[in-house]
Design a protein around this motif. Structure first.
Motif, PDB file in Angstrom:
ATOM      1  N   PHE A   1      -9.221  21.826 -42.108  1.00  0.00           N
ATOM      2  CA  PHE A   1     -10.327  21.725 -41.151  1.00  0.00           C
ATOM      3  C   PHE A   1     -10.819  20.283 -41.090  1.00  0.00           C
ATOM      4  N   SER A   2     -11.090  19.808 -39.875  1.00  0.00           N
ATOM      5  CA  SER A   2     -11.697  18.489 -39.714  1.00  0.00           C
ATOM      6  C   SER A   2     -12.653  18.522 -38.535  1.00  0.00           C
ATOM      7  N   PHE A   3     -13.706  17.704 -38.648  1.00  0.00           N
ATOM      8  CA  PHE A   3     -14.730  17.618 -37.601  1.00  0.00           C
ATOM      9  C   PHE A   3     -15.189  16.172 -37.505  1.00  0.00           C
ATOM     10  N   SER A   4     -15.251  15.644 -36.295  1.00  0.00           N
ATOM     11  CA  SER A   4     -15.747  14.288 -36.089  1.00  0.00           C
ATOM     12  C   SER A   4     -16.795  14.289 -34.990  1.00  0.00           C
ATOM     13  N   LEU A   5     -17.722  13.344 -35.083  1.00  0.00           N
ATOM     14  CA  LEU A   5     -18.820  13.241 -34.123  1.00  0.00           C
ATOM     15  C   LEU A   5     -19.115  11.772 -33.867  1.00  0.00           C
ATOM     16  N   ASN A   6     -19.240  11.397 -32.595  1.00  0.00           N
ATOM     17  CA  ASN A   6     -19.582  10.035 -32.196  1.00  0.00           C
ATOM     18  C   ASN A   6     -20.754  10.072 -31.239  1.00  0.00           C
ATOM     19  N   LEU A   7     -21.755   9.210 -31.480  1.00  0.00           N
ATOM     20  CA  LEU A   7     -22.887   9.023 -30.576  1.00  0.00           C
ATOM     21  C   LEU A   7     -22.912   7.559 -30.163  1.00  0.00           C
ATOM     22  N   PHE A   8     -23.011   7.279 -28.866  1.00  0.00           N
ATOM     23  CA  PHE A   8     -23.006   5.884 -28.438  1.00  0.00           C
ATOM     24  C   PHE A   8     -24.151   5.598 -27.472  1.00  0.00           C
ATOM     25  N   TYR A   9     -24.593   4.331 -27.509  1.00  0.00           N
ATOM     26  CA  TYR A   9     -25.732   3.857 -26.711  1.00  0.00           C
ATOM     27  C   TYR A   9     -25.383   2.451 -26.241  1.00  0.00           C
ATOM     28  N   ASN A  10     -25.114   2.291 -24.929  1.00  0.00           N
ATOM     29  CA  ASN A  10     -24.623   1.023 -24.395  1.00  0.00           C
ATOM     30  C   ASN A  10     -25.522   0.527 -23.261  1.00  0.00           C
ATOM     31  N   PRO A  11     -26.541  -0.293 -23.554  1.00  0.00           N
ATOM     32  CA  PRO A  11     -27.364  -0.874 -22.487  1.00  0.00           C
ATOM     33  C   PRO A  11     -26.715  -2.139 -21.918  1.00  0.00           C
ATOM     34  N   TYR A  12     -26.829  -2.337 -20.622  1.00  0.00           N
ATOM     35  CA  TYR A  12     -26.292  -3.511 -19.942  1.00  0.00           C
ATOM     36  C   TYR A  12     -27.433  -4.278 -19.275  1.00  0.00           C
ATOM     37  N   ASP A  13     -27.503  -5.577 -19.557  1.00  0.00           N
ATOM     38  CA  ASP A  13     -28.436  -6.434 -18.838  1.00  0.00           C
ATOM     39  C   ASP A  13     -27.916  -6.787 -17.455  1.00  0.00           C
ATOM     40  N   ASN A  14     -26.590  -6.829 -17.313  1.00  0.00           N
ATOM     41  CA  ASN A  14     -25.987  -7.136 -16.018  1.00  0.00           C
ATOM     42  C   ASN A  14     -24.690  -6.350 -15.885  1.00  0.00           C
ATOM     43  N   PHE A  15     -24.763  -5.210 -15.229  1.00  0.00           N
ATOM     44  CA  PHE A  15     -23.622  -4.316 -15.043  1.00  0.00           C
ATOM     45  C   PHE A  15     -23.111  -4.521 -13.620  1.00  0.00           C
ATOM     46  N   ILE A  16     -21.896  -5.077 -13.484  1.00  0.00           N
ATOM     47  CA  ILE A  16     -21.346  -5.412 -12.172  1.00  0.00           C
ATOM     48  C   ILE A  16     -20.724  -4.165 -11.559  1.00  0.00           C
ATOM     49  N   ILE A  17     -21.154  -3.841 -10.335  1.00  0.00           N
ATOM     50  CA  ILE A  17     -20.710  -2.593  -9.735  1.00  0.00           C
ATOM     51  C   ILE A  17     -20.764  -2.694  -8.217  1.00  0.00           C
ATOM     52  N   PRO A  18     -19.729  -2.190  -7.508  1.00  0.00           N
ATOM     53  CA  PRO A  18     -19.821  -2.078  -6.048  1.00  0.00           C
ATOM     54  C   PRO A  18     -20.542  -0.783  -5.681  1.00  0.00           C
ATOM     55  N   ARG A  19     -21.521  -0.887  -4.764  1.00  0.00           N
ATOM     56  CA  ARG A  19     -22.300   0.295  -4.384  1.00  0.00           C
ATOM     57  C   ARG A  19     -22.304   0.457  -2.873  1.00  0.00           C
ATOM     58  N   ASN A  20     -22.283   1.707  -2.477  1.00  0.00           N
ATOM     59  CA  ASN A  20     -22.388   2.027  -1.055  1.00  0.00           C
ATOM     60  C   ASN A  20     -23.784   1.652  -0.580  1.00  0.00           C
ATOM     61  N   SER A  21     -23.850   0.714   0.369  1.00  0.00           N
ATOM     62  CA  SER A  21     -25.147   0.231   0.848  1.00  0.00           C
ATOM     63  C   SER A  21     -25.816   1.195   1.810  1.00  0.00           C
ATOM     64  N   GLY A  22     -25.056   2.180   2.303  1.00  0.00           N
ATOM     65  CA  GLY A  22     -25.600   3.082   3.300  1.00  0.00           C
ATOM     66  C   GLY A  22     -25.447   2.579   4.722  1.00  0.00           C
ATOM     67  N   ARG A  23     -24.899   1.373   4.867  1.00  0.00           N
ATOM     68  CA  ARG A  23     -24.702   0.798   6.200  1.00  0.00           C
ATOM     69  C   ARG A  23     -23.240   0.931   6.609  1.00  0.00           C
ATOM     70  N   LEU A  24     -22.987   0.914   7.914  1.00  0.00           N
ATOM     71  CA  LEU A  24     -21.636   0.894   8.450  1.00  0.00           C
ATOM     72  C   LEU A  24     -21.345  -0.463   9.065  1.00  0.00           C
ATOM     73  N   ASN A  25     -20.130  -0.939   8.868  1.00  0.00           N
ATOM     74  CA  ASN A  25     -19.674  -2.102   9.609  1.00  0.00           C
ATOM     75  C   ASN A  25     -19.266  -1.620  11.001  1.00  0.00           C
ATOM     76  N   PHE A  26     -19.964  -2.107  12.023  1.00  0.00           N
ATOM     77  CA  PHE A  26     -19.789  -1.525  13.353  1.00  0.00           C
ATOM     78  C   PHE A  26     -18.434  -1.853  13.958  1.00  0.00           C
ATOM     79  N   ALA A  27     -17.786  -2.929  13.515  1.00  0.00           N
ATOM     80  CA  ALA A  27     -16.472  -3.271  14.058  1.00  0.00           C
ATOM     81  C   ALA A  27     -15.400  -2.303  13.573  1.00  0.00           C
ATOM     82  N   THR A  28     -15.567  -1.785  12.356  1.00  0.00           N
ATOM     83  CA  THR A  28     -14.551  -0.904  11.769  1.00  0.00           C
ATOM     84  C   THR A  28     -15.047   0.518  11.527  1.00  0.00           C
TER      85      THR A  28
END
Length: 713
Positions: A536-563
């Motif tokens: 029998f074996s059991f393992s447990l991991n808890l992690f806590y990762n705060p980011y001061d600057n997390f780079i991410i592409p996000r949907n702005s909610g706008r459409l590019n009208f040309a495309t």
């Protein structure tokens, strides 16, 4: 006294290759034998009231076999030898069963190899690894998929092959595929923790390394190799592949080929149109051994044609077709030094040419990408350096010339980076310490763009980054251990994150970069523990990762009208990722094992709103029955509903999917036949992968019969 003759074969557990000239000794007598060049052996034992014999080979851990009663003796047995624990140039303990608590915890690594790898084998590296604890799969169809570790994807997860970075665009967008086919690899390593900084500045991510041993000093005694095939019914997917190794004196030639094809994927509710693929993989390498090391070179051509389904707002009705090509040259030199403190040094060099073309349904080219990529690293292995027991130090460089054409207006950009890294470990008996440090310098030189791109947007950038990670393990008893890991993580923004500008039809988006981005910066804290009892074996991991600057592409909610495409903007934001992982293994009997794992990640911005594309809570439970050369098993995967979604992101419902698998090995004098048969989604359940961009069109694949055959010789 009654005697019995036991016949068998000895195999390397990492790849099922025969182990020649291993010593097999009967413990009750002085009699012994050795395996022949094909791994076969025959030995006489005294079975009553029991018998025991031992197997030895240089470079492998010794094995003891015991049979309690004469009627339990198997006259034909398979013995798997595990490579002895060793630290490679990258300090990953891999390709072996771990035999101590320190090895179980401090390496933070998982390894798929041998029969387990064959059973889990998918059409991509991501689908092969998706059931490992803490891992999930980002996808946009069968071909464009990539591993995600604890909710982190993109450049935060480094994918390598034999320690060389795989060069492609898979980290930059969901529609781009990984330039690696997993079928011919010997094992796949997933590494987290301090040793990640040998490869990347992103300490909270991870490294996936597919090991082929193209350049090696481990020569077979005679011509050997692998022939294999793969077939699945859900898309009529088929593969044929092979590896041939030819030793000649101090030289070893290795040749590899593979072809894969598939048509559109079937789901319970319909066919996912334009999801087929065609893949070709061809390589050759030459290794040379000398008195204090080895060297070699390899060349590989990889091509992949695949479809990205349509059906989104702004996407073409029939989707987009993508053609990838990569030519890779690699070279390696490993020298054992006459020094106790600095036992060896390894030099790696590579040159890659990569191209990708995206064509619209009417045959017009929407985007073209071309990359010339050069990398190098020099790693010095260290023993008893200063305060520490062992570790490594090294330097690396990378040069990337990235050009984009078609209707994408990202400028032609040259980027460079160089890094210094240092990893060390110390064993205090009840305590085990790991520490690593990495400094990275990177710069970007965009050239002036043409057409409608605003040249004032073009600026040169340079970055100075440092990351560190420290892990401390405390062995409370011989059964219980606890540990903590602390890290500072950084990451260079990519060319696309800085300078993208234009429609990306295959990804259904109009992408805009941010040339004012600062480097990604975050921190990590992890508590982990393990309980090991008999059976029998059991393992447990808890992690806590705060980011001061997390780079991410996000949907702005706008459409590019040309495309009429949704505009995705790259931003840096404060974010937090937390989570829990656990694994349980229980041996019900000598032949039956139950395994279960849980993974949960919660991601949110500083205002409490959810991060996009975070996998839900998942549980994977399997029951395995194994006897002699036969394995039968059941696997169930459960996922909860994911309702914590970013703006314009679709939630997904909970699900339960069940699979059945069986494996059998047939051993003859010169050949080993391994057969795997899996039935996936056996009840044809309709469910959706939350990390799939096509979940708004159709669910995941329906019931799938998958057949895998490997012939070792």
């Amino acid at each position: 006294m009654q005697r019995d003759t036991i016949n068998g074969i000895i195999l390397d557990i990492t790849n099922d290759y025969p182990v020649p000239y291993a010593i097999v000794k009967a413990s009750a007598t002085d009699s012994y034998t050795t395996s022949d060049k094909n791994g076969h052996f025959s030995i006489v034992v005294f079975p009553s009231p029991g018998c025991e014999f031992e197997v030895y080979h240089i470079g492998y851990k010794p094995v003891k076999m015991h049979f309690a009663h004469s009627d339990s003796i198997r006259k034909n047995v398979i013995i798997h030898l595990t490579p002895a624990a060793f630290n490679t140039e990258t300090i990953i303990v891999s390709g072996q069963h771990k035999n101590s608590t320190h090895e179980d915890l401090h390496s933070f690594s998982e390894v798929l190899r041998g029969k387990e790898l064959e059973r889990m084998m998918g059409s991509t590296i991501a689908s092969t690894l998706k059931n490992e604890t803490g891992l999930s799969m980002r996808s946009m169809g069968p071909a464009p998929s990539r591993p995600v570790i604890r909710g982190l994807g993109g450049d935060r997860v480094v994918i390598k092959a034999d320690g060389f970075s795989t060069i492609d665009l898979s980290a930059t967008s969901a529609d781009h595929a990984v330039s690696l086919d997993p079928f011919t690899v010997d094992r796949i390593e997933v590494t987290r923790g301090p040793s990640v900084l040998i490869h990347s500045s992103s300490a909270t991510g991870g490294v996936v390394n597919a090991v082929r041993n193209e350049i090696t000093d481990n020569f077979p005694s005679s011509i050997s190799g692998l022939l294999g095939s793969y077939y699945e019914t859900v898309n009529n997917g088929a593969l044929g592949a092979g590896v041939l190794k030819i030793p000649y004196g101090n030289f070893l030639g290795r040749f590899e080929f593979g072809r894969r094809s598939s048509s559109d994927v079937s789901t319970r509710t319909g066919v996912l149109k334009n999801s087929g693929l065609g893949l070709s993989n061809l390589s050759g390498s030459l290794s040379y051994r000398f008195s204090n090391g080895y060297t070699g070179a390899a060349v590989r051509n990889f091509s992949l044609d695949y479809g990205v389904p349509g059906g989104f707002t702004g996407a073409h009705p029939n989707g987009v077709n993508i053609r990838m090509f990569k030519r890779e040259y690699t070279g390696l030199l490993h020298v054992d030094l006459p020094s106790h403190h600095f036992p060896s040094v390894t030099l790696r060099l590579s040159r890659n040419y990569f191209s990708q073309t995206e064509k619209e349904s009417n045959g017009l080219t929407g985007a073209e990408f071309g990359i010339f990529h050069y990398t190098g690293s020099l790693d010095l292995l260290m023993n008893h350096f200063s305060f520490f027991d062992n570790g490594s130090a090294g330097i690396s460089f990378e040069y990337r010339d990235f050009n984009i054409g078609g209707f994408v207006f990202t400028p032609h950009t040259v980027s460079r980076n160089a890094a210094l890294y240092f990893y060390q470990s110390k064993d205090f008996g009840k305590y085990f310490l790991e520490a690593s440090l990495r400094y990275t310098y990177g710069d970007f030189f965009p050239r002036k763009s043409t057409q409608s791109f605003n040249n004032r947007y073009i600026v040169n950038r340079n970055f100075n980054l440092y990351s560190f990670s420290v892990s401390l393990l405390r062995e409370l008893t011989n059964k219980v251990s606890l540990g903590v890991n602390l890290s500072r993580t950084t990451r260079l923004p990519s060319t696309e994150e800085l300078y993208s500008a234009g429609p990306h039809l295959a990804a259904y988006s109009y992408e805009t970069g941010n040339p004012a981005l600062t480097a990604e910066l975050g921190y990590g804290a992890e508590l982990f523990g393990i309980l090991k009892l008999s059976g029998f074996s059991f393992s447990l991991n808890l992690f806590y990762n705060p980011y001061d600057n997390f780079i991410i592409p996000r949907n702005s909610g706008r459409l590019n009208f040309a495309t009429l495409l949704p505009v995705y903007e790259t931003t840096g934001a404060k974010a937090l990722l937390t989570g829990i992982e656990s694994e349980i293994d229980l041996d019900i009997s000598e032949n039956i094992r139950i395994s279960s794992s849980f993974s949960y990640t919660r991601g949110e911005f500083s205002d409490g709103s959810p991060l996009p594309a975070i996998p839900p809570l998942r549980n994977i439970t399997s029951v395995n029955y194994s006897i002699n050369n036969f394995t039968l098993g059941w696997q169930s995967e459960f996922g909860t509903a994911q309702k914590r979604t970013d703006n314009f992101e679709q939630p997904t419902a909970g699900y339960g999917v069940h699979n059945v698998f069986t494996q059998y090995s047939l051993i003859s004098e010169y050949f080993i036949h391994n057969v795997s048969l899996n039935v996936e989604n056996i009840f044809n359940k309709e469910y959706r992968n939350h990390l799939s961009r096509i979940k708004v069109i159709l669910p995941e694949s329906g019931v799938n019969l998958k057949f895998i055959y490997r012939l070792y010789f």
